[in-house]
Design a protein around this motif. Structure first.
Motif, short mmCIF file in Angstrom:
data_model
loop_
_atom_site.label_atom_id
_atom_site.label_comp_id
_atom_site.label_asym_id
_atom_site.label_seq_id
_atom_site.Cartn_x
_atom_site.Cartn_y
_atom_site.Cartn_z
N ILE A 96 0.85 -1.19 0.00
CA ILE A 96 0.00 0.00 0.00
C ILE A 96 0.89 1.24 0.00
CG2 ILE A 96 -1.77 1.26 1.27
CD1 ILE A 96 -2.28 -1.75 2.45
N THR A 97 0.80 2.01 -1.06
CA THR A 97 1.53 3.27 -1.17
C THR A 97 0.59 4.39 -0.72
OG1 THR A 97 2.77 2.38 -3.04
CG2 THR A 97 2.86 4.76 -2.70
N TYR A 98 1.04 5.19 0.22
CA TYR A 98 0.21 6.24 0.80
C TYR A 98 1.01 7.52 0.89
CZ TYR A 98 2.93 5.13 4.95
OH TYR A 98 3.96 4.93 5.82
N MET A 99 0.33 8.63 1.17
CA MET A 99 1.02 9.91 1.28
C MET A 99 1.13 10.32 2.74
SD MET A 99 0.23 13.65 -0.40
CE MET A 99 0.82 13.24 -2.02
N LYS A 100 2.35 10.66 3.14
CA LYS A 100 2.58 11.18 4.48
C LYS A 100 2.33 12.69 4.49
CE LYS A 100 6.12 9.60 6.78
NZ LYS A 100 7.49 9.19 7.15
N ALA A 101 2.31 13.29 5.66
CA ALA A 101 2.05 14.72 5.80
C ALA A 101 3.10 15.57 5.08
CB ALA A 101 2.00 15.09 7.28
N LEU A 105 5.77 9.57 -0.57
CA LEU A 105 4.91 8.44 -0.89
C LEU A 105 5.60 7.12 -0.53
CD1 LEU A 105 3.57 9.60 -4.37
CD2 LEU A 105 2.22 9.30 -2.29
N PRO A 106 5.66 6.78 0.77
CA PRO A 106 6.23 5.49 1.15
C PRO A 106 5.20 4.38 0.95
CG PRO A 106 5.50 6.64 3.09
CD PRO A 106 5.26 7.57 1.92
N PHE A 107 5.62 3.14 1.15
CA PHE A 107 4.68 2.03 1.11
C PHE A 107 4.84 1.17 2.36
CE2 PHE A 107 8.41 0.25 -1.02
CZ PHE A 107 8.53 -0.99 -0.40
N PHE A 125 -9.22 -4.78 6.06
CA PHE A 125 -8.45 -3.65 6.55
C PHE A 125 -8.84 -2.40 5.76
CE2 PHE A 125 -5.63 -5.66 3.41
CZ PHE A 125 -5.27 -4.60 2.61
N THR A 126 -8.63 -1.25 6.39
CA THR A 126 -8.93 0.05 5.78
C THR A 126 -7.70 0.94 5.93
OG1 THR A 126 -11.26 -0.17 6.38
CG2 THR A 126 -10.49 2.05 5.84
N ASP A 127 -7.39 1.67 4.87
CA ASP A 127 -6.29 2.63 4.90
C ASP A 127 -6.74 3.95 4.30
OD1 ASP A 127 -3.68 1.51 5.94
OD2 ASP A 127 -4.27 -0.09 4.56
N LYS A 128 -6.20 5.04 4.82
CA LYS A 128 -6.53 6.38 4.34
C LYS A 128 -5.35 6.98 3.60
CE LYS A 128 -9.78 7.24 8.03
NZ LYS A 128 -10.13 8.06 9.17
N ARG A 129 -5.62 7.99 2.77
CA ARG A 129 -4.61 8.72 2.00
C ARG A 129 -3.81 7.77 1.11
NH1 ARG A 129 -3.70 13.82 3.18
NH2 ARG A 129 -1.47 13.72 2.71
N VAL A 130 -4.52 6.84 0.46
CA VAL A 130 -3.89 5.80 -0.36
C VAL A 130 -3.77 6.26 -1.80
CG1 VAL A 130 -4.18 3.46 -1.26
CG2 VAL A 130 -4.69 3.96 1.13
#
Length: 163
Positions: A96-101, A105-107, A125-130
């Motif tokens: 899952i690649t997501y955006m940090k503040a 864009l780490p995974f 599972f649920t993830d935000k800012r994906v």
């Protein structure tokens, strides 16, 4: 020749763009409840040799268009199966690649392991800012984490991308 080029241009303009999964417009709940999921994708995947299997559904919603790239909230549900009678296990590994503040864009990996022959292990599972969700299914000896061979030998299957 110009007629053919004109026809091809007209057809291209009429065809809708087809991303991996249609990106939904943000939907705000009027009661303050959880976000509504607007895009749905069913997926399934076997490991090499068909010794493990995973299937499920990915729901995407709450697309934020104020960031570049746009980001979504995703919910993944499914089942992982071990199809061997021996001592190996089936692994469903999600990247899952997501955006940090800070805008990077780490995974991260989410791993589901099933070591019972033909008996499914359910997961959600649920993830935000994906930004991107990818899947790989492997069959190997029982470990707490998938091996480097599992993570790097075969190609990842893209389940969702906001692009």
């Amino acid at each position: 020749m110009r007629v053919i080029a004109g026809l091809i241009s007209a057809v291209i303009l009429l065809l809708p763009a087809a991303p991996a999964l249609a990106a939904p417009a943000p939907v705000a709940s009027q009661t303050g409840e959880a976000p509504l999921y607007k895009a749905r994708k069913n997926w399934d995947r076997y490991s090499p040799g068909k010794r493990a299997y995973a299937k499920g559904t990915l729901l995407a919603g709450s697309l934020t268009t104020d960031t570049i790239p746009p980001l979504a909230t995703v919910k993944v549900t499914g089942k992982a199966y071990d199809l061997t009678k021996g001592s190996s296990c089936g692994y469903a590994v999600f990247r899952i690649t997501y955006m940090k503040a800070d805008g990077s864009l780490p995974f991260k990996h989410r791993t589901i392991r099933d070591c019972t022959y033909k008996s499914a292990k359910a997961f959600t599972f649920t993830d935000k800012r994906v930004y991107l969700v990818e899947l790989k299914v492997c069959s190997e000896a029982k470990h707490t984490k998938p091996s480097l061979n599992c993570l790097y030998e075969q190609a990842w299957k893209v389940l969702y991308s906001t692009q």
